[in-house]
Motif scaffolding. Sequence first.
Motif, short mmCIF file in Angstrom:
data_model
loop_
_atom_site.label_atom_id
_atom_site.label_comp_id
_atom_site.label_asym_id
_atom_site.label_seq_id
_atom_site.Cartn_x
_atom_site.Cartn_y
_atom_site.Cartn_z
N ALA A 1 0.83 -1.21 0.00
CA ALA A 1 0.00 0.00 0.00
C ALA A 1 0.86 1.26 0.00
CB ALA A 1 -0.93 -0.01 1.21
N ILE A 2 1.92 1.27 0.81
CA ILE A 2 2.83 2.41 0.83
C ILE A 2 3.53 2.56 -0.51
CG2 ILE A 2 4.98 3.30 1.84
CD1 ILE A 2 4.04 1.98 4.51
N HIS A 3 3.96 1.46 -1.07
CA HIS A 3 4.63 1.45 -2.37
C HIS A 3 3.71 2.00 -3.46
CE1 HIS A 3 7.79 0.02 -5.06
NE2 HIS A 3 6.84 -0.44 -5.85
N GLN A 4 2.45 1.56 -3.47
CA GLN A 4 1.47 2.02 -4.45
C GLN A 4 1.16 3.50 -4.26
OE1 GLN A 4 0.06 0.67 -7.20
NE2 GLN A 4 -0.87 2.66 -7.46
N ALA A 5 0.97 3.92 -3.02
CA ALA A 5 0.66 5.33 -2.75
C ALA A 5 1.80 6.24 -3.18
CB ALA A 5 0.36 5.52 -1.26
N SER A 6 3.02 5.80 -2.95
CA SER A 6 4.18 6.58 -3.37
C SER A 6 4.23 6.71 -4.89
CB SER A 6 5.45 5.92 -2.85
OG SER A 6 6.59 6.56 -3.36
N ALA A 7 4.02 5.62 -5.59
CA ALA A 7 4.03 5.66 -7.06
C ALA A 7 2.90 6.53 -7.58
CB ALA A 7 3.93 4.25 -7.62
N ALA A 8 1.72 6.45 -6.96
CA ALA A 8 0.59 7.27 -7.39
C ALA A 8 0.88 8.76 -7.15
CB ALA A 8 -0.67 6.86 -6.66
N PHE A 9 1.51 9.08 -6.02
CA PHE A 9 1.86 10.48 -5.73
C PHE A 9 2.81 11.03 -6.80
CE2 PHE A 9 5.09 13.34 -4.02
CZ PHE A 9 4.30 14.43 -3.69
N TRP A 10 3.88 10.30 -7.09
CA TRP A 10 4.85 10.79 -8.07
C TRP A 10 4.27 10.82 -9.48
CZ3 TRP A 10 8.40 13.71 -6.36
CH2 TRP A 10 8.94 13.50 -5.10
N ALA A 11 3.40 9.87 -9.79
CA ALA A 11 2.74 9.88 -11.10
C ALA A 11 1.80 11.08 -11.22
CB ALA A 11 1.97 8.58 -11.32
N ALA A 12 1.07 11.39 -10.14
CA ALA A 12 0.18 12.55 -10.16
C ALA A 12 0.97 13.84 -10.32
CB ALA A 12 -0.66 12.59 -8.88
N LEU A 13 2.07 13.96 -9.61
CA LEU A 13 2.91 15.14 -9.74
C LEU A 13 3.42 15.28 -11.18
CD1 LEU A 13 4.31 17.53 -8.31
CD2 LEU A 13 6.21 15.98 -7.83
N PHE A 14 3.89 14.19 -11.75
CA PHE A 14 4.37 14.19 -13.13
C PHE A 14 3.26 14.59 -14.10
CE2 PHE A 14 4.71 11.91 -17.16
CZ PHE A 14 5.89 12.44 -17.66
N GLU A 15 2.08 14.00 -13.95
CA GLU A 15 0.98 14.30 -14.86
C GLU A 15 0.51 15.75 -14.74
OE1 GLU A 15 -0.01 12.50 -17.27
OE2 GLU A 15 0.82 10.55 -16.75
N VAL A 16 0.45 16.29 -13.53
CA VAL A 16 0.05 17.68 -13.35
C VAL A 16 1.06 18.62 -14.00
CG1 VAL A 16 -0.21 19.50 -11.59
CG2 VAL A 16 -1.36 17.31 -11.31
N ILE A 17 2.33 18.35 -13.80
CA ILE A 17 3.36 19.22 -14.38
C ILE A 17 3.34 19.13 -15.91
CG2 ILE A 17 5.86 19.54 -14.63
CD1 ILE A 17 6.07 18.81 -11.64
N THR A 18 3.28 17.92 -16.45
CA THR A 18 3.28 17.80 -17.92
C THR A 18 2.01 18.37 -18.52
OG1 THR A 18 2.49 15.52 -17.80
CG2 THR A 18 4.86 15.84 -18.01
N HIS A 19 0.88 18.22 -17.82
CA HIS A 19 -0.37 18.81 -18.31
C HIS A 19 -0.27 20.34 -18.31
CE1 HIS A 19 -4.64 19.05 -19.19
NE2 HIS A 19 -4.75 19.94 -18.22
#
Length: 110
Positions: free
Chosen positions: A81-99
Amino acid sequence: MKLIARGSCEPNGAQDQSVLGQAMQSGLATATASAAVVAWRGASEGSTVFGPINAVTHCLWPRRAFGETRFSPRFTLAGLAIHQASAAFWAALFEVITHALHEAPIAPIL
């Protein structure tokens, strides 16, 4: 020639995914791939496939997490769960910045 927008199967982004949807999709894929790699590396370096995932829970259980090398609902599921949450956080940050970069107007060069 029609372009297909990222995250869409329709021309010109007719059914384009939201930024959050893209982040969850890429976060899940990244977390799954990286969990598989750390499990493989854990087993190849003398531990078990669960050891590296369990070690992630050291922020919750600092004295026991590093010693847990077998499957345990407490350590393994919390670690995933921690591993997934961390990946989701960094993916969201990446997607927001690229968007934001994609939507931002380009300043003219003087």
